[in-house]
Scaffold this active site. Structure first.
Site, PDB file in Angstrom:
ATOM      1  N   ASP A  41       0.853  -1.193   0.000  1.00 22.97           N
ATOM      2  CA  ASP A  41       0.000   0.000   0.000  1.00 22.97           C
ATOM      3  C   ASP A  41       0.885   1.237   0.000  1.00 22.97           C
ATOM      4  O   ASP A  41       1.975   1.222   0.583  1.00 22.97           O
ATOM      5  CB  ASP A  41      -0.912   0.010   1.232  1.00 22.97           C
ATOM      6  CG  ASP A  41      -2.148   0.874   1.030  1.00 22.97           C
ATOM      7  OD1 ASP A  41      -1.987   2.113   0.856  1.00 22.97           O
ATOM      8  OD2 ASP A  41      -3.266   0.340   1.039  1.00 22.97           O
ATOM      9  N   THR A  77     -17.163   1.317   1.947  1.00 31.11           N
ATOM     10  CA  THR A  77     -15.733   1.506   2.179  1.00 31.11           C
ATOM     11  C   THR A  77     -15.415   2.990   2.051  1.00 31.11           C
ATOM     12  O   THR A  77     -16.160   3.752   1.419  1.00 31.11           O
ATOM     13  CB  THR A  77     -14.896   0.729   1.144  1.00 31.11           C
ATOM     14  OG1 THR A  77     -15.196   1.231  -0.167  1.00 31.11           O
ATOM     15  CG2 THR A  77     -15.199  -0.760   1.195  1.00 31.11           C
ATOM     16  N   TYR A 121     -12.976   6.918 -13.853  1.00 36.63           N
ATOM     17  CA  TYR A 121     -13.055   5.678 -13.086  1.00 36.63           C
ATOM     18  C   TYR A 121     -13.749   4.593 -13.900  1.00 36.63           C
ATOM     19  O   TYR A 121     -13.247   3.464 -14.018  1.00 36.63           O
ATOM     20  CB  TYR A 121     -13.796   5.923 -11.782  1.00 36.63           C
ATOM     21  CG  TYR A 121     -13.929   4.703 -10.901  1.00 36.63           C
ATOM     22  CD1 TYR A 121     -12.893   4.332 -10.044  1.00 36.63           C
ATOM     23  CD2 TYR A 121     -15.076   3.926 -10.919  1.00 36.63           C
ATOM     24  CE1 TYR A 121     -13.008   3.212  -9.236  1.00 36.63           C
ATOM     25  CE2 TYR A 121     -15.205   2.802 -10.115  1.00 36.63           C
ATOM     26  CZ  TYR A 121     -14.167   2.448  -9.277  1.00 36.63           C
ATOM     27  OH  TYR A 121     -14.295   1.333  -8.482  1.00 36.63           O
ATOM     28  N   ASN A 172      -5.569  -4.922  -6.450  1.00 38.02           N
ATOM     29  CA  ASN A 172      -6.782  -4.347  -5.880  1.00 38.02           C
ATOM     30  C   ASN A 172      -6.727  -2.829  -5.728  1.00 38.02           C
ATOM     31  O   ASN A 172      -7.763  -2.170  -5.700  1.00 38.02           O
ATOM     32  CB  ASN A 172      -7.034  -4.996  -4.511  1.00 38.02           C
ATOM     33  CG  ASN A 172      -8.106  -4.298  -3.721  1.00 38.02           C
ATOM     34  OD1 ASN A 172      -9.276  -4.345  -4.061  1.00 38.02           O
ATOM     35  ND2 ASN A 172      -7.699  -3.626  -2.653  1.00 38.02           N
TER      36      ASN A 172
END
Length: 282
Positions: free
Chosen positions: A38, A205, A170, A93
């Protein structure tokens, strides 16, 4: 009873929160050694520490990884091979949904380019270096390890249908991920490398909730969800586990939809209370 990923090695990008964090924990629970990659190193370190506390029989390593940089992605794959000797699962991801992403008239070129750099190029590079590593895998029947591996690319339900709220960059990036995944899957199928897309629906999220930052935006999404609620990150992690494991050994090139029925709906029934998530997810 051995876990579904016993002795396997997995990299999860975007592992500091959301789907990535929940998947890292679940992969470790099922026996995998995990590298949590990350750009937010502190988030990845917290996840690795949690795994170390809960599952002492596996190893979790945090890596500061910016998926918009090819060298970072190559570096984290090299780290997996150096640390564990192989790579069995690559979960590409990490992604962004920029708050300034809008329609064709209002989205600035810098937002478009940034979104493509992370959401599309990052997945390309992640797939590229994972394929190179997986080609070196050797079969170890004693441990249930085989040639090849599993690559999972996070796309989205908007790769299959238009979004109710404008997010052009996106949506375009996720459609490209879906198309790229299909082609990669066909090219590498006979090498034992399975490559599938995971297509989440709207989830509770930070990535989505920061974008749906008004009650009106959230209600606009919920009206299209037959289940009447946003999904939970752990529900997507369980789908990723299936794609990572040998349970999906005859699946490649698929778009695995986990979207609360959204992509199957024309209209939804209104007025009925939404069911709460199963108690095991709360």
């Amino acid at each position: 009873m051995p876990g579904r990923l016993q002795h396997k090695v997995a990299i999860v990008t975007g592992a500091g929160s959301g789907i990535g964090l929940e998947s890292s924990i679940l992969f470790a629970q099922e026996g995998a050694n995990v590298i949590l990659a990350d750009i937010n190193l502190e988030g990845a370190q917290r996840g690795a520490a949690l795994i170390a506390e809960r599952f002492p029989n596996v190893k979790a390593v945090a890596s500061k990884t910016d998926v918009s940089k090819e060298a970072d992605i190559k570096g984290v794959v090299d780290l997996a091979v150096k640390e564990f000797g192989r790579l069995d699962v690559m979960f590409n991801n990490a992604g962004i949904m920029h708050p300034e992403d809008d329609n064709a008239l209002n989205t600035e070129e810098r937002i478009w380019d940034l979104t493509m750099q992370i959401n599309l190029k990052g997945v390309w590079w992640g797939s590229k270096y994972a394929i190179l590593a997986m080609r070196e895998n050797l079969t170890d029947e004693a441990k249930g390890l085989h040639v090849g591996g599993s690559i999972i690319n996070t796309a989205s339900f908007v790769a299959l249908m238009g979004a109710a709220t404008p997010q052009l960059a996106y949506t375009a990036s996720k459609g490209a991920v879906l198309a790229m995944t299909r082609e990669l899957a066909m090219v590498h199928a006979r090498e034992g490398i399975r490559i599938n897309s995971l297509c989440p629906g709207p989830l509770k999220t930070p990535l989505l909730m920061d974008f749906l930052n008004t009650p009106e935006k959230r209600d606009r999404r919920l009206v299209h969800l037959p289940m009447g609620r946003f999904g939970e990150a752990v529900e997507l992690a369980k789908a990723a586990l299936f794609l990572a494991s040998d349970d999906s050994s005859y699946m490649t090139g698929t778009d695995f939809k986990v979207d609360g029925g959204l992509s199957s709906a024309y209209v939804t029934a209104l007025g009925e209370p939404a069911l709460a998530p199963p108690s095991s997810l709360i």
